[in-house]
Design a protein around this motif. Sequence first.
Motif, short mmCIF file in Angstrom:
data_model
loop_
_atom_site.label_atom_id
_atom_site.label_comp_id
_atom_site.label_asym_id
_atom_site.label_seq_id
_atom_site.Cartn_x
_atom_site.Cartn_y
_atom_site.Cartn_z
N TYR A 114 24.99 -0.10 -2.20
CA TYR A 114 23.50 -1.10 -1.46
C TYR A 114 22.31 -1.33 -3.15
N GLU A 115 23.21 -0.28 -4.21
CA GLU A 115 22.00 -0.40 -5.65
C GLU A 115 23.66 -1.01 -6.51
N MET A 116 24.74 -0.60 -6.36
CA MET A 116 25.32 -0.92 -7.18
C MET A 116 26.53 -1.91 -6.83
N ILE A 117 27.18 -2.36 -5.86
CA ILE A 117 28.04 -3.11 -5.32
C ILE A 117 27.44 -4.13 -4.95
N LEU A 145 12.36 -6.45 6.20
CA LEU A 145 12.47 -4.44 5.80
C LEU A 145 12.42 -4.14 4.28
N GLU A 146 11.73 -3.91 3.46
CA GLU A 146 11.57 -3.34 1.76
C GLU A 146 12.68 -2.90 2.01
N LYS A 147 13.14 -2.66 0.46
CA LYS A 147 14.31 -2.12 -0.22
C LYS A 147 13.83 -0.25 0.10
N TYR A 196 18.08 -8.72 0.19
CA TYR A 196 17.79 -10.11 0.75
C TYR A 196 17.59 -10.09 2.48
N PHE A 197 19.65 -9.84 2.70
CA PHE A 197 19.22 -10.66 3.84
C PHE A 197 18.64 -9.75 5.26
N TYR A 198 18.24 -7.92 4.06
CA TYR A 198 17.13 -6.83 5.44
C TYR A 198 16.12 -7.76 5.08
N HIS A 199 15.28 -8.32 3.66
CA HIS A 199 13.79 -8.78 3.11
C HIS A 199 14.07 -9.85 4.35
N LEU A 219 23.34 -2.31 11.46
CA LEU A 219 24.04 -3.11 10.22
C LEU A 219 23.97 -2.41 9.32
N PHE A 220 22.88 -2.48 8.77
CA PHE A 220 22.76 -1.15 7.77
C PHE A 220 23.51 -0.30 7.14
N TYR A 221 23.56 0.21 8.43
CA TYR A 221 24.00 1.93 8.38
C TYR A 221 25.96 2.13 8.50
#
Length: 100
Positions: free
Chosen positions: A58-61, A74-76, A67-70, A13-15
């Motif tokens: 993920y850092e700018m937009i 899964l940490e940043k 928070y969802f992945y946390h 989902l992340f990738y």
Amino acid sequence: MIKTGQLIRVLLLFYRRLLFPALALSIGLSLLFFPGNLFTGTSIALLFFLPLFHYFIYEMIYPSEYYFYHNFGLEKYALWIVTALLSVFQLLLVWMIGAN
């Protein structure tokens, strides 16, 4: 503790947001600059574009997406390490295939 199957689904989902635009841009630039060797050119371009798209998306937009992945454990920084390892791994894989 998160199960392995659930971890893989969350990483996919992340990738999903990263891989398609990074791969499309890598193939496009590879066609321009490496017309004879599309596979190697795409791999080299993807080495740079995957972390770049990770940063922009993920850092700018969408910085609150972390928070969802946390919530799945899964940490940043873990996501950044996986992105870097995935970029290097695909380049090494292409290099090993091309060496034979």
